[in-house]
Motif scaffolding. Structure first.
Motif, PDB file in Angstrom:
ATOM      1  N   GLU A   1       1.223 -28.884 125.069  1.00 28.05           N
ATOM      2  CA  GLU A   1       1.176 -30.169 124.283  1.00 28.05           C
ATOM      3  C   GLU A   1       1.627 -30.105 123.073  1.00 28.05           C
ATOM      4  O   GLU A   1       2.515 -31.138 122.690  1.00 28.05           O
ATOM      5  N   VAL A   2       1.373 -29.224 122.116  1.00 27.52           N
ATOM      6  CA  VAL A   2       1.789 -29.249 120.500  1.00 27.52           C
ATOM      7  C   VAL A   2       3.411 -29.147 120.679  1.00 27.52           C
ATOM      8  O   VAL A   2       4.150 -29.658 119.652  1.00 27.52           O
ATOM      9  N   ARG A   3       3.823 -28.440 121.416  1.00 23.16           N
ATOM     10  CA  ARG A   3       5.390 -28.033 121.606  1.00 23.16           C
ATOM     11  C   ARG A   3       6.266 -29.206 122.248  1.00 23.16           C
ATOM     12  O   ARG A   3       7.466 -29.151 122.378  1.00 23.16           O
ATOM     13  N   GLY A   4       5.491 -29.950 123.202  1.00 22.45           N
ATOM     14  CA  GLY A   4       6.217 -31.174 123.716  1.00 22.45           C
ATOM     15  C   GLY A   4       7.004 -30.542 124.934  1.00 22.45           C
ATOM     16  O   GLY A   4       7.901 -31.066 125.543  1.00 22.45           O
ATOM     17  N   VAL A   5       6.477 -29.325 125.417  1.00 20.91           N
ATOM     18  CA  VAL A   5       7.119 -28.460 126.637  1.00 20.91           C
ATOM     19  C   VAL A   5       7.456 -29.708 127.678  1.00 20.91           C
ATOM     20  O   VAL A   5       8.603 -29.945 128.338  1.00 20.91           O
ATOM     21  N   LEU A   6       6.542 -30.323 128.255  1.00 18.96           N
ATOM     22  CA  LEU A   6       6.756 -31.395 129.466  1.00 18.96           C
ATOM     23  C   LEU A   6       7.730 -32.422 129.093  1.00 18.96           C
ATOM     24  O   LEU A   6       8.664 -32.590 130.049  1.00 18.96           O
ATOM     25  N   VAL A   7       7.666 -33.217 127.939  1.00 22.03           N
ATOM     26  CA  VAL A   7       8.498 -34.103 127.701  1.00 22.03           C
ATOM     27  C   VAL A   7       9.854 -33.256 127.553  1.00 22.03           C
ATOM     28  O   VAL A   7      11.077 -33.998 128.071  1.00 22.03           O
ATOM     29  N   ASN A   8      10.020 -32.350 127.012  1.00 22.05           N
ATOM     30  CA  ASN A   8      11.341 -31.838 126.842  1.00 22.05           C
ATOM     31  C   ASN A   8      11.882 -31.242 128.361  1.00 22.05           C
ATOM     32  O   ASN A   8      13.235 -31.576 128.323  1.00 22.05           O
ATOM     33  N   GLU A   9      11.125 -30.943 129.004  1.00 21.68           N
ATOM     34  CA  GLU A   9      11.581 -30.428 130.314  1.00 21.68           C
ATOM     35  C   GLU A   9      12.129 -31.582 130.969  1.00 21.68           C
ATOM     36  O   GLU A   9      13.120 -31.610 131.777  1.00 21.68           O
TER      37      GLU A   9
ATOM     38  N   ARG B   1      13.274 -34.448 129.823  1.00 25.05           N
ATOM     39  CA  ARG B   1      14.497 -35.049 129.090  1.00 25.05           C
ATOM     40  C   ARG B   1      15.735 -33.912 129.783  1.00 25.05           C
ATOM     41  O   ARG B   1      16.910 -34.489 130.000  1.00 25.05           O
ATOM     42  N   CYS B   2      15.412 -32.448 129.560  1.00 24.02           N
ATOM     43  CA  CYS B   2      16.591 -31.724 130.374  1.00 24.02           C
ATOM     44  C   CYS B   2      16.787 -32.048 131.757  1.00 24.02           C
ATOM     45  O   CYS B   2      18.141 -31.873 132.234  1.00 24.02           O
ATOM     46  N   LEU B   3      15.898 -32.236 132.842  1.00 20.09           N
ATOM     47  CA  LEU B   3      16.132 -32.777 133.875  1.00 20.09           C
ATOM     48  C   LEU B   3      17.014 -33.894 134.134  1.00 20.09           C
ATOM     49  O   LEU B   3      17.809 -34.124 134.894  1.00 20.09           O
ATOM     50  N   ASP B   4      16.594 -34.979 133.393  1.00 23.43           N
ATOM     51  CA  ASP B   4      17.112 -36.113 133.275  1.00 23.43           C
ATOM     52  C   ASP B   4      18.767 -36.054 132.880  1.00 23.43           C
ATOM     53  O   ASP B   4      19.510 -36.744 133.496  1.00 23.43           O
ATOM     54  N   ALA B   5      19.012 -35.477 131.924  1.00 28.79           N
ATOM     55  CA  ALA B   5      20.547 -35.052 131.412  1.00 28.79           C
ATOM     56  C   ALA B   5      21.218 -34.567 132.503  1.00 28.79           C
ATOM     57  O   ALA B   5      22.282 -34.592 132.757  1.00 28.79           O
ATOM     58  N   ALA B   6      20.627 -33.295 133.176  1.00 27.67           N
ATOM     59  CA  ALA B   6      21.154 -32.651 134.116  1.00 27.67           C
ATOM     60  C   ALA B   6      21.490 -33.423 135.408  1.00 27.67           C
ATOM     61  O   ALA B   6      22.714 -33.434 136.074  1.00 27.67           O
ATOM     62  N   ARG B   7      20.571 -34.275 135.938  1.00 26.46           N
ATOM     63  CA  ARG B   7      20.792 -35.433 136.806  1.00 26.46           C
ATOM     64  C   ARG B   7      22.017 -36.091 136.407  1.00 26.46           C
ATOM     65  O   ARG B   7      22.569 -36.638 137.466  1.00 26.46           O
ATOM     66  N   LEU B   8      22.027 -36.749 135.266  1.00 27.26           N
ATOM     67  CA  LEU B   8      23.106 -37.478 134.799  1.00 27.26           C
ATOM     68  C   LEU B   8      24.428 -36.891 134.963  1.00 27.26           C
ATOM     69  O   LEU B   8      25.535 -37.706 135.370  1.00 27.26           O
ATOM     70  N   ARG B   9      24.628 -35.649 134.450  1.00 24.58           N
ATOM     71  CA  ARG B   9      25.859 -35.144 134.232  1.00 24.58           C
ATOM     72  C   ARG B   9      26.263 -34.613 135.809  1.00 24.58           C
ATOM     73  O   ARG B   9      27.422 -34.508 136.286  1.00 24.58           O
ATOM     74  N   HIS B  10      25.244 -34.050 136.403  1.00 25.53           N
ATOM     75  CA  HIS B  10      25.754 -33.484 137.891  1.00 25.53           C
ATOM     76  C   HIS B  10      25.098 -34.232 139.374  1.00 25.53           C
ATOM     77  O   HIS B  10      25.192 -33.549 140.302  1.00 25.53           O
ATOM     78  N   GLY B  11      24.490 -35.401 138.958  1.00 28.20           N
ATOM     79  CA  GLY B  11      24.105 -35.893 140.096  1.00 28.20           C
ATOM     80  C   GLY B  11      22.678 -35.429 140.575  1.00 28.20           C
ATOM     81  O   GLY B  11      22.026 -34.560 139.926  1.00 28.20           O
ATOM     82  N   SER B  12      21.883 -35.622 141.436  1.00 26.16           N
ATOM     83  CA  SER B  12      20.654 -35.372 142.102  1.00 26.16           C
ATOM     84  C   SER B  12      20.609 -33.699 142.207  1.00 26.16           C
ATOM     85  O   SER B  12      19.411 -33.285 141.803  1.00 26.16           O
ATOM     86  N   GLY B  13      21.573 -33.123 142.794  1.00 30.05           N
ATOM     87  CA  GLY B  13      21.485 -31.744 142.805  1.00 30.05           C
ATOM     88  C   GLY B  13      20.075 -31.013 143.482  1.00 30.05           C
ATOM     89  O   GLY B  13      19.533 -32.148 144.224  1.00 30.05           O
ATOM     90  N   PRO B  14      19.936 -30.067 143.270  1.00 29.45           N
ATOM     91  CA  PRO B  14      18.537 -29.387 143.872  1.00 29.45           C
ATOM     92  C   PRO B  14      17.478 -29.730 143.253  1.00 29.45           C
ATOM     93  O   PRO B  14      16.286 -29.358 143.704  1.00 29.45           O
ATOM     94  N   TYR B  15      17.395 -30.417 142.129  1.00 24.94           N
ATOM     95  CA  TYR B  15      16.283 -30.798 141.434  1.00 24.94           C
ATOM     96  C   TYR B  15      15.627 -31.871 142.132  1.00 24.94           C
ATOM     97  O   TYR B  15      16.054 -32.628 142.767  1.00 24.94           O
TER      98      TYR B  15
END
Length: 61
Positions: free
Chosen positions: A31-39, A41-55
């Motif tokens: 919670e303190v490090r914002g791990v779930l929020v950052n995760e 964001r990373c997934l959203d960025a990967a989806r935008l750049r590479h499409g839906s992929g295996p995620y």
């Protein structure tokens, strides 16, 4: 060049403060490090750049 996104599978046991590992402080760190929020964001960025992929698809909140 190929890229890869590696994420830790954060299960309820780890991120829920009422579960075994979460109760011992891991949930607070997540919670303190914002791990779930950052995760997310990373997934959203990967989806935008590479499409839906295996995620998995973005789940509603």
């Amino acid at each position: 060049m190929k890229s890869a996104l590696l994420l830790l599978d954060l299960q309820n046991e780890m991120v829920d403060p009422n579960r075994k590992f979460g109760a011992h402080g891991l949930a607070k760190i997540v919670e303190v490090r914002g791990v779930l929020v950052n995760e997310g964001r990373c997934l959203d960025a990967a989806r935008l750049r590479h499409g839906s992929g295996p995620y998995p698809p973005r789940l509603p909140p």
